[in-house]
Design a protein around this motif. Structure first.
Motif, short mmCIF file in Angstrom:
data_model
loop_
_atom_site.label_atom_id
_atom_site.label_comp_id
_atom_site.label_asym_id
_atom_site.label_seq_id
_atom_site.Cartn_x
_atom_site.Cartn_y
_atom_site.Cartn_z
N ASP A 198 91.67 40.83 25.94
CA ASP A 198 92.70 39.62 25.88
C ASP A 198 92.10 38.29 26.81
O ASP A 198 91.75 37.10 26.48
CB ASP A 198 94.12 39.52 26.20
CG ASP A 198 94.89 40.40 25.03
OD1 ASP A 198 94.14 40.46 23.70
OD2 ASP A 198 95.74 41.05 25.27
N ALA A 199 91.63 38.68 28.00
CA ALA A 199 91.09 37.92 29.04
C ALA A 199 89.88 37.22 28.40
O ALA A 199 89.56 36.11 28.72
CB ALA A 199 90.82 38.71 30.31
N THR A 200 88.91 38.19 27.62
CA THR A 200 87.65 37.74 27.40
C THR A 200 87.98 36.60 26.11
O THR A 200 87.16 35.57 25.94
CB THR A 200 86.93 38.70 26.76
OG1 THR A 200 86.81 39.84 28.09
CG2 THR A 200 85.52 38.40 26.21
N ALA A 201 89.01 36.88 25.38
CA ALA A 201 89.25 35.93 24.36
C ALA A 201 89.67 34.73 24.81
O ALA A 201 89.42 33.58 24.21
CB ALA A 201 90.23 36.40 23.39
N ALA A 202 90.28 34.41 26.14
CA ALA A 202 90.73 33.35 26.39
C ALA A 202 89.69 32.81 27.10
O ALA A 202 89.64 31.43 26.97
CB ALA A 202 92.04 33.56 27.61
N TRP A 203 88.83 33.57 27.92
CA TRP A 203 87.41 33.12 28.47
C TRP A 203 86.61 32.14 27.19
O TRP A 203 86.17 31.22 27.43
CB TRP A 203 86.61 33.98 29.14
CG TRP A 203 85.28 33.52 29.25
CD1 TRP A 203 84.92 33.20 30.60
CD2 TRP A 203 83.89 33.97 28.60
NE1 TRP A 203 83.38 33.00 30.44
CE2 TRP A 203 82.94 33.36 29.21
CE3 TRP A 203 84.03 34.47 27.21
CZ2 TRP A 203 81.72 33.39 28.66
CZ3 TRP A 203 82.71 34.49 26.68
CH2 TRP A 203 81.54 33.80 27.51
N ALA A 204 86.48 33.15 26.02
CA ALA A 204 85.74 32.44 25.04
C ALA A 204 86.30 30.95 24.64
O ALA A 204 85.63 29.94 24.48
CB ALA A 204 85.51 33.23 23.90
N ASP A 205 87.54 31.04 24.53
CA ASP A 205 88.20 29.72 23.90
C ASP A 205 88.21 28.70 25.02
O ASP A 205 87.53 27.63 24.59
CB ASP A 205 89.71 30.00 23.95
CG ASP A 205 90.47 30.23 22.57
OD1 ASP A 205 89.41 30.72 21.63
OD2 ASP A 205 91.49 30.10 22.51
N ALA A 206 88.09 28.88 26.20
CA ALA A 206 87.78 27.79 27.20
C ALA A 206 86.30 27.54 27.38
O ALA A 206 86.21 26.10 27.33
CB ALA A 206 88.31 28.40 28.70
N ALA A 207 85.56 28.41 27.06
CA ALA A 207 84.15 28.25 27.29
C ALA A 207 83.83 27.26 26.07
O ALA A 207 82.84 26.30 26.14
CB ALA A 207 83.39 29.43 27.27
N ALA A 241 78.89 36.80 22.90
CA ALA A 241 78.85 37.22 24.37
C ALA A 241 79.94 37.96 25.02
O ALA A 241 79.82 39.02 25.60
CB ALA A 241 77.93 36.04 25.26
N GLY A 242 81.10 37.38 24.67
CA GLY A 242 82.38 37.95 25.14
C GLY A 242 82.58 39.34 24.37
O GLY A 242 83.08 40.29 25.25
N GLN A 243 82.05 39.54 23.36
CA GLN A 243 82.54 40.66 22.55
C GLN A 243 81.61 41.90 23.07
O GLN A 243 81.81 43.11 23.26
CB GLN A 243 82.18 40.69 21.00
CG GLN A 243 83.06 39.77 20.38
CD GLN A 243 84.61 40.41 20.44
OE1 GLN A 243 84.93 41.37 20.28
NE2 GLN A 243 85.63 39.49 20.61
N VAL A 244 80.26 41.03 23.50
CA VAL A 244 79.23 42.22 24.36
C VAL A 244 79.90 42.78 25.49
O VAL A 244 79.87 44.10 25.92
CB VAL A 244 78.08 41.72 24.60
CG1 VAL A 244 77.03 42.32 25.14
CG2 VAL A 244 77.55 41.19 22.89
N ALA A 245 80.48 41.69 26.23
CA ALA A 245 81.31 42.07 27.45
C ALA A 245 82.46 42.98 27.23
O ALA A 245 82.64 44.03 28.16
CB ALA A 245 81.67 40.92 28.18
N VAL A 246 83.01 42.75 26.28
CA VAL A 246 84.22 43.77 26.14
C VAL A 246 83.63 45.04 25.65
O VAL A 246 84.12 46.36 26.44
CB VAL A 246 85.25 43.24 24.80
CG1 VAL A 246 86.14 44.46 24.32
CG2 VAL A 246 85.77 42.12 25.05
N ARG A 247 82.59 45.17 24.75
CA ARG A 247 82.15 46.79 24.31
C ARG A 247 81.23 47.39 25.30
O ARG A 247 81.39 48.64 25.58
CB ARG A 247 81.15 46.41 23.02
CG ARG A 247 80.23 47.55 22.73
CD ARG A 247 80.34 48.06 21.56
NE ARG A 247 81.35 48.06 20.73
CZ ARG A 247 81.84 48.70 19.48
NH1 ARG A 247 80.67 49.62 19.09
NH2 ARG A 247 82.71 48.62 18.63
N ARG A 248 80.29 46.64 26.05
CA ARG A 248 79.47 47.28 26.96
C ARG A 248 79.81 47.24 28.48
O ARG A 248 79.41 48.12 29.21
CB ARG A 248 78.23 46.36 26.76
CG ARG A 248 77.31 46.53 25.58
CD ARG A 248 76.46 47.49 25.34
NE ARG A 248 75.67 47.47 24.00
CZ ARG A 248 74.66 46.57 23.94
NH1 ARG A 248 74.30 46.09 24.80
NH2 ARG A 248 74.28 46.63 22.44
#
Ligand code: ADP
Ligand code: MG
Ligand code: MG
Length: 363
Positions: free
Chosen positions: A293-302, A280-287
């Motif tokens: 980087d912020a999304t990778a940190a989000w995914a880690d925390a989630a 879902a994080g990758q989708v947010a980055v692409r779309r």
């Protein structure tokens, strides 16, 4: 005229079944089900009494494997356009999960001869699946959902592990010394992912092949571990956020592993769920141009919050034993390989998602 507006099923000489759902069929079938009628060779396995269904139908239009129709804003009829005579896991699981409230209430399973052709469940108003809501969370950097979804997954597994008339013995133990087949299966997935992924992605992947293979090694030394009936395809797209919270749908099992034993470690579902948060994080980055980087940190925390809530919920129920954490990482790696295989075979534009995840894991 009775039965004339049920779907048409045709069988090819090679045994492949096709279901045609003409106009008005869903309404007609629901009216017949309400009076307990099904024209042979159709038959019905009733799961709960069907509520009254007002007229009016509209198709569900999100990406889906099957063909779901909302009827009367009351029920969803999921038609299987390519029915199979192989035993389908959903009706049994839905009957087994009678005490589990966080799913769409199941009403009936409809068969043509021995092939499941439809499932009728409650309609969940305002439902959106995780390919929408979880991508929103990724874009906004919010992780509050993770604790709720982790608890939901644990509750599902606790219900799976509770004996019922359908499955009186729902928890098994894997053979001591580990299930050699799991490592073989995971290594096979890695080999296939490497073979099917070409270009720059393939070269990058080949450079990490050894690191990936090492991640699978714990599967060779698994002590006897509990096995339950898993969901089998537990990604955020199967978690609906609706008017009253979250619910799990789609008990069709794993579409990418033929003949997988229906009894699996709980870690299978959990690994698929946590990696889908990454996707879902990758989708947010692409779309949606979310910051990588912020999304990778989000995914880690989630993922961390989701897993913590999952373990906490099992522990509170006295069933911490249901999760063998040593399986989690190897299964996550296997899952990413399966995503790459799926992309190569069926949906090339999906490749960016597992590749994006692997690039953040092995930066
Ligand atoms: P498939 O096997 O085709 O993937 P799912 O059971 O996952 O079928 O349903 C497909 C989609 O239909 C879901 O992602 C969701 O958007 C919607 N949906 C499924 N069940 C319900 C329900 N009970 N209420 C509202 N929407 C639903
Ligand atoms: Mg689905
Ligand atoms: Mg499905």
């Amino acid at each position: 005229m009775e039965g004339s507006r049920w779907p048409r099923v045709t069988e090819e000489p090679d045994g492949v079944l096709t279901l045609e759902i003409g106009d008005g069929v869903t309404g007609c079938v629901l009216r017949d089900l309400a009076r307990g009628f099904a024209p042979p060779p159709f038959s019905v396995r009733a799961l709960r009494p069907l509520p009254p269904v007002p007229p009016g139908e509209r198709p569900i239009t999100v990406d889906q494997t099957n063909q779901s129709v909302i009827a009367g804003d009351t029920v969803v009829v999921k038609w299987f356009p390519r029915p199979s005579r192989a035993p389908h896991p959903a009706p049994g699981l839905l009957a087994h999960l009678a005490g589990f409230g966080r799913m769409a209430t199941p009403y009936a399973a409809v068969y043509w001869e021995d092939a499941l052709v439809a499932l009728v469940t409650a309609y969940l108003p305002e439902a959106r699946d995780g390919w929408e809501w979880c991508v929103d969370e990724a874009e906004a950097g919010r992780t509050g959902f993770a604790a709720e979804v982790g608890a939901l997954a644990a509750e599902l597994h606790l219900a799976m592990a509770t004996p019922s008339a359908v499955f009186p013995d729902p928890v098994r133990l894997s053979p001591p010394g580990g299930e050699g087949a799991w490592r073989t299966r995971a290594e096979e997935a890695l080999r296939e992912a490497l073979a099917l992924t070409d270009g720059a992605d393939g070269a990058w992947l080949a450079g990490r092949a050894e690191a990936l293979r090492r991640e699978l090694e714990p599967l060779a030394r698994v002590p006897a571990t509990p096995l339950i009936r898993v969901h089998g395809d537990l990604h955020v797209g199967q978690i609906l956020r609706w008017r009253d919270g979250y619910a799990v749908v789609d008990f069709d099992g794993n579409p990418t592993v033929a003949d997988a034993d229906p009894y699996q470690p709980a870690a299978r579902d959990l690994a698929q769920l946590t990696t889908s948060v990454d996707h879902a994080g990758q989708v947010a980055v692409r779309r949606r141009s979310a910051d990588p980087d912020a999304t990778a940190a989000w995914a880690d925390a989630a993922r961390r919050d989701l897993t913590a809530a999952y373990t906490r919920t099992l522990a509170r129920a006295g069933r911490a034993d249901l999760l063998d954490r040593s399986l989690l990482r190897p299964f996550e790696v296997e899952q990413e390989c399966r995503e790459l295989i799926y992309a190569a075979r069926h949906l090339p534009r999906w490749r960016y998602a597992p590749m994006g995840v692997l690039r953040t894991w092995y930066a």
